[in-house]
Scaffold this motif. Sequence first.
Motif, PDB file in Angstrom:
ATOM      1  N   GLY A   1       0.812  -1.217   0.000  1.00 49.43           N
ATOM      2  CA  GLY A   1       0.000   0.000   0.000  1.00 49.43           C
ATOM      3  C   GLY A   1       0.840   1.259   0.000  1.00 49.43           C
ATOM      4  O   GLY A   1       0.512   2.237  -0.685  1.00 49.43           O
ATOM      5  N   LEU A   2       1.937   1.238   0.749  1.00 49.09           N
ATOM      6  CA  LEU A   2       2.835   2.394   0.770  1.00 49.09           C
ATOM      7  C   LEU A   2       3.439   2.627  -0.607  1.00 49.09           C
ATOM      8  O   LEU A   2       3.518   3.765  -1.083  1.00 49.09           O
ATOM      9  CB  LEU A   2       3.936   2.158   1.805  1.00 49.09           C
ATOM     10  N   ASN A   3       3.856   1.563  -1.251  1.00 48.21           N
ATOM     11  CA  ASN A   3       4.439   1.678  -2.587  1.00 48.21           C
ATOM     12  C   ASN A   3       3.424   2.245  -3.577  1.00 48.21           C
ATOM     13  O   ASN A   3       3.735   3.119  -4.392  1.00 48.21           O
ATOM     14  CB  ASN A   3       4.922   0.298  -3.043  1.00 48.21           C
ATOM     15  N   ARG A   4       2.203   1.780  -3.516  1.00 49.29           N
ATOM     16  CA  ARG A   4       1.169   2.283  -4.423  1.00 49.29           C
ATOM     17  C   ARG A   4       0.893   3.767  -4.209  1.00 49.29           C
ATOM     18  O   ARG A   4       0.586   4.502  -5.153  1.00 49.29           O
ATOM     19  CB  ARG A   4      -0.123   1.487  -4.224  1.00 49.29           C
ATOM     20  N   ALA A   5       0.992   4.199  -2.972  1.00 50.77           N
ATOM     21  CA  ALA A   5       0.695   5.597  -2.672  1.00 50.77           C
ATOM     22  C   ALA A   5       1.654   6.549  -3.363  1.00 50.77           C
ATOM     23  O   ALA A   5       1.279   7.684  -3.692  1.00 50.77           O
ATOM     24  CB  ALA A   5       0.738   5.819  -1.158  1.00 50.77           C
ATOM     25  N   PHE A   6       2.887   6.097  -3.600  1.00 49.82           N
ATOM     26  CA  PHE A   6       3.896   7.007  -4.150  1.00 49.82           C
ATOM     27  C   PHE A   6       4.268   6.677  -5.589  1.00 49.82           C
ATOM     28  O   PHE A   6       5.290   7.164  -6.081  1.00 49.82           O
ATOM     29  CB  PHE A   6       5.141   6.994  -3.260  1.00 49.82           C
ATOM     30  N   GLN A   7       3.461   5.866  -6.262  1.00 53.46           N
ATOM     31  CA  GLN A   7       3.735   5.601  -7.668  1.00 53.46           C
ATOM     32  C   GLN A   7       3.622   6.897  -8.470  1.00 53.46           C
ATOM     33  O   GLN A   7       2.642   7.625  -8.366  1.00 53.46           O
ATOM     34  CB  GLN A   7       2.752   4.559  -8.210  1.00 53.46           C
ATOM     35  N   GLY A   8       4.661   7.182  -9.237  1.00 51.06           N
ATOM     36  CA  GLY A   8       4.657   8.374 -10.065  1.00 51.06           C
ATOM     37  C   GLY A   8       4.982   9.656  -9.329  1.00 51.06           C
ATOM     38  O   GLY A   8       4.836  10.742  -9.895  1.00 51.06           O
ATOM     39  N   ARG A   9       5.434   9.590  -8.095  1.00 50.15           N
ATOM     40  CA  ARG A   9       5.767  10.791  -7.335  1.00 50.15           C
ATOM     41  C   ARG A   9       6.917  10.487  -6.390  1.00 50.15           C
ATOM     42  O   ARG A   9       7.177   9.337  -6.054  1.00 50.15           O
ATOM     43  CB  ARG A   9       4.556  11.294  -6.538  1.00 50.15           C
ATOM     44  N   SER A  10       7.626  11.523  -5.986  1.00 51.49           N
ATOM     45  CA  SER A  10       8.744  11.325  -5.070  1.00 51.49           C
ATOM     46  C   SER A  10       8.236  11.141  -3.650  1.00 51.49           C
ATOM     47  O   SER A  10       7.151  11.589  -3.296  1.00 51.49           O
ATOM     48  CB  SER A  10       9.685  12.529  -5.130  1.00 51.49           C
TER      49      SER A  10
ATOM     50  N   ILE B   1      11.363  -2.610 -15.845  1.00 51.08           N
ATOM     51  CA  ILE B   1      12.017  -1.834 -14.787  1.00 51.08           C
ATOM     52  C   ILE B   1      12.687  -0.607 -15.393  1.00 51.08           C
ATOM     53  O   ILE B   1      12.606   0.502 -14.841  1.00 51.08           O
ATOM     54  CB  ILE B   1      13.057  -2.688 -14.054  1.00 51.08           C
ATOM     55  N   ARG B   2      13.359  -0.777 -16.535  1.00 57.03           N
ATOM     56  CA  ARG B   2      14.019   0.367 -17.176  1.00 57.03           C
ATOM     57  C   ARG B   2      13.025   1.428 -17.586  1.00 57.03           C
ATOM     58  O   ARG B   2      13.267   2.632 -17.433  1.00 57.03           O
ATOM     59  CB  ARG B   2      14.826  -0.115 -18.372  1.00 57.03           C
ATOM     60  N   LEU B   3      11.874   1.004 -18.121  1.00 61.55           N
ATOM     61  CA  LEU B   3      10.839   1.975 -18.495  1.00 61.55           C
ATOM     62  C   LEU B   3      10.309   2.725 -17.269  1.00 61.55           C
ATOM     63  O   LEU B   3      10.084   3.944 -17.311  1.00 61.55           O
ATOM     64  CB  LEU B   3       9.686   1.263 -19.216  1.00 61.55           C
ATOM     65  N   GLU B   4      10.123   2.000 -16.160  1.00 62.42           N
ATOM     66  CA  GLU B   4       9.625   2.644 -14.949  1.00 62.42           C
ATOM     67  C   GLU B   4      10.655   3.620 -14.389  1.00 62.42           C
ATOM     68  O   GLU B   4      10.303   4.720 -13.922  1.00 62.42           O
ATOM     69  CB  GLU B   4       9.283   1.570 -13.903  1.00 62.42           C
ATOM     70  N   LEU B   5      11.922   3.256 -14.445  1.00 63.29           N
ATOM     71  CA  LEU B   5      12.976   4.152 -13.959  1.00 63.29           C
ATOM     72  C   LEU B   5      13.100   5.379 -14.825  1.00 63.29           C
ATOM     73  O   LEU B   5      13.422   6.480 -14.338  1.00 63.29           O
ATOM     74  CB  LEU B   5      14.309   3.411 -13.929  1.00 63.29           C
TER      75      LEU B   5
END
Length: 323
Positions: A256-265, A317-321
Amino acid sequence: YDTRLSHVSPIDDWHKESGRVYRIIPQDSRVVYDQGDLHALPSEQLMERFSHPNKWVRQRAALELGWRGDHSVADHLVRLVDDSGSLESLWALHGMGELSIDRAVGWFEHDDPHIRRWVVRLLGDRRQGHPQMAALAAVEQDVQVRSQLASTAKRLPASTAMPIIAALLTHEEDVTDPQMPLMVWWALEGHAESWPEVRSLFVDPKTWRLPLVKTAITSRLMQRYASAGSPDDLQRCAELLQLAPDQPTRELLMVGLNRAFQGRSLPTLPQDLALALDEYQSTLGDSGLVLGLRQGTPAGVDKAIAALASGSTDLGIRLELGK
């Protein structure tokens, strides 16, 4: 702006004589209204209309009786609810102010689930709770009544709602229901700002092990507080991690913590939460590089750059990074 509120084609092609409102009725039949002016009928005759085959007549008679406020027929209406499960009688009692809390709670044990459901709803409309609602939620077998209990819990003060929500969470049969898991989550999330009450629910390790909590609540609750992002909310995330009884539960929280910060710092996290995040990140392998990059630490950035430059890193992973 579309001047045709039906939002169909603007071409002037609708039927000019019959319009576009239709009603499907059985063949060789016609609608006949022969009940006269219900407003002019005495209360006794209005109650007789409660068994009329036409739904509109039944509901209009209940409204008329409720608006009239004829308290002399209240006892008879109560008997109709008791003996025949008359929803119209219940609505009329509510409309005339005769649905007292004691009378309503007595009907929590009514044989007809529709009476139980509507009593819970009408009390919720008044923002009026009762401890017996939690007792009902614990044993209720009808899913529609449980759904209404969740809706009502959303509207009540947190101190009254949380025991109801706790009881609803014990129903393992709702795990596979298409609506109930999110109904219970919706009720709980509505009281997320009442942290003492939410915390009291999760102090008990047994709560975490309930199937409905595992599948519908744990990750969402963590995500909700982390998404808010205030220092108080992040501290609540840290407390949830401390309350979690085992490693699988902590992993659900970290999802849940990881999902909260997807696409943001990531903001500055409390120390306990930051340590837990680092531990979780180490278990993800290359997938953890994304979390490290969101943290913005020099080490995390360097690892992300190296992974981007490496041809062996998974393409996803490379695309996400690189986002």
